[in-house]
Design a protein around this motif. Structure first.
Motif, mmCIF file in Angstrom:
data_model
loop_
_atom_site.group_PDB
_atom_site.id
_atom_site.type_symbol
_atom_site.label_atom_id
_atom_site.label_comp_id
_atom_site.label_asym_id
_atom_site.label_seq_id
_atom_site.Cartn_x
_atom_site.Cartn_y
_atom_site.Cartn_z
ATOM 1 N N LEU A 53 0.830 -1.207 0.000
ATOM 2 C CA LEU A 53 0.000 0.000 0.000
ATOM 3 C C LEU A 53 0.863 1.256 0.000
ATOM 4 O O LEU A 53 0.550 2.240 -0.705
ATOM 5 C CB LEU A 53 -0.924 -0.006 1.217
ATOM 6 N N VAL A 54 1.949 1.253 0.772
ATOM 7 C CA VAL A 54 2.852 2.402 0.786
ATOM 8 C C VAL A 54 3.485 2.602 -0.582
ATOM 9 O O VAL A 54 3.594 3.735 -1.092
ATOM 10 C CB VAL A 54 3.935 2.219 1.869
ATOM 11 N N TRP A 58 -0.032 5.143 -0.746
ATOM 12 C CA TRP A 58 -0.791 5.391 0.476
ATOM 13 C C TRP A 58 0.143 5.924 1.566
ATOM 14 O O TRP A 58 1.351 5.699 1.549
ATOM 15 C CB TRP A 58 -1.445 4.107 0.967
ATOM 16 N N SER A 59 -0.423 6.630 2.536
ATOM 17 C CA SER A 59 0.370 7.106 3.665
ATOM 18 C C SER A 59 0.695 5.937 4.593
ATOM 19 O O SER A 59 -0.005 4.914 4.605
ATOM 20 C CB SER A 59 -0.403 8.173 4.442
ATOM 21 N N TYR A 60 1.757 6.101 5.371
ATOM 22 C CA TYR A 60 2.158 5.057 6.305
ATOM 23 C C TYR A 60 1.040 4.744 7.290
ATOM 24 O O TYR A 60 0.770 3.571 7.587
ATOM 25 C CB TYR A 60 3.417 5.492 7.066
ATOM 26 N N LEU A 62 -2.254 5.171 7.097
ATOM 27 C CA LEU A 62 -3.397 4.467 6.510
ATOM 28 C C LEU A 62 -3.026 3.011 6.234
ATOM 29 O O LEU A 62 -3.832 2.093 6.471
ATOM 30 C CB LEU A 62 -3.837 5.161 5.222
ATOM 31 N N ALA A 63 -1.793 2.792 5.761
ATOM 32 C CA ALA A 63 -1.330 1.423 5.533
ATOM 33 C C ALA A 63 -1.249 0.658 6.852
ATOM 34 O O ALA A 63 -1.553 -0.543 6.917
ATOM 35 C CB ALA A 63 0.036 1.445 4.850
ATOM 36 N N VAL A 66 -4.793 -0.470 7.785
ATOM 37 C CA VAL A 66 -5.206 -1.596 6.938
ATOM 38 C C VAL A 66 -4.473 -2.868 7.346
ATOM 39 O O VAL A 66 -5.062 -3.960 7.391
ATOM 40 C CB VAL A 66 -4.946 -1.273 5.451
#
Length: 294
Positions: A53-54, A58-60, A62-63, A66
């Motif tokens: 995701l990163v 994506w931001s750290y 938010l990852a 998840v």
């Protein structure tokens, strides 16, 4: 003196990482009475999900969310589909299945994400703070690790001591028949225990990965040291997991920093520490029960 301070700070940070994984083992033990040797591979799987995701932009943070959610789902599915069919038999069955799951998950990670080393970002800086004209071995990311582990421990203590859910989880682990008679949904509690333990394990995987390299087996050493930390503190004590992690982290840091060829003695030193604790207090330093002797 500054070298001693840096060695101590390094051991403190590393010990907190051991403690994070030990907390996952304590949680699964308190809620199901099973030692989950697949915890490391489960954490590695969710760490690679976060990394994907990163890398996708994506931001750290938010990852991270998840990955933790994925850990809960993975833990719940494993308990329902893989562990539950063997829970009613010999106690070793679940342990053997967990060992097989450990190998299978590592192979699955290599198939899906590849087996090469990949850099994992750190949420905070990796450069040590300056004190006067000296730089110490304590980084903003290290403070984040320490804070995250302490908050996790406090949440687990609150869960088991002050909530009905935590009490029901412990009751289900000790006596499923009695718990069912008291109206506890044992199956749901066991699934919840595996899910929450997977969340804590996922957090440990992300903490150790930050600022370093990950590959399918990158959690292997943490599995060993985290298990030793959990045994030192006592498998039934979240506080013991923290203390055990700190004892192990500091001891190994001093051995690595001061002993001749110290880096090659780290693993065997962990074994020696474990043996000493088991000889002196078999249940761990914070065990609440007295070990039964023959």
């Amino acid at each position: 003196m500054s070298y001693f301070v840096n060695v101590t700070l390094t051991g403190l940070t590393q010990g907190m990482i051991y403690a994070a994984f030990a907390l996952a083992l304590v949680l699964i033990w308190r809620s199901t009475r099973i030692v989950n040797f697949a915890q490391g591979s489960m954490a590695a799987a969710t760490t690679f999900i976060a990394l994907a995701l990163v890398q996708a932009g994506w931001s750290y943070w938010l990852a991270l969310v998840v990955a933790l959610a994925s850990g809960f789902v993975l833990g719940a599915i494993i308990e329902r589909v893989i562990i539950r069919p063997v829970e009613g038999g010999n106690e070793l069955n679940a342990v053997i299945v967990a060992l097989g799951l450990f190998v299978a998950l590592q192979a699955g990670i290599a198939i899906v994400f590849g087996s090469s080393f990949q850099s994992f970002p750190a949420p905070f800086g990796l450069e040590g703070f300056s004190v006067g004209d000296r730089r110490i071995a304590l980084t903003p990311n290290g403070i984040y690790i320490i804070g995250a582990v302490i908050v996790t421990m406090l949440l687990l203590v609150a869960l088991f001591r002050f909530t009905r859910v935590g009490l029901a989880m412990r009751a289900s682990a000790f006596s499923q028949e009695v718990s069912r008679l008291l109206g506890v949904k044992v199956g749901g509690m066991l699934t919840l225990g595996w899910g929450l333990a997977a969340v804590v394990g996922s957090l440990a995987g992300l903490l150790i990965a930050g600022g370093g390299f990950v590959y399918p087996a990158y959690m292997d050493s943490l599995i060993v040291f985290g298990f030793v930390a959990a045994i030192i503190g006592g498998l039934d004590s979240p506080v013991g997991a923290i203390v055990g992690g700190l004892i192990l982290g500091l001891a190994l840091s001093y051995i690595s920093g001061y002993a001749p060829r110290g880096s090659s003695l780290v693993t065997i030193s962990a074994l020696v520490i474990l043996m000493v604790v088991l000889l002196v207090r078999p249940g761990g330093l914070f065990s609440s029960t007295t070990a039964r002797r023959a």
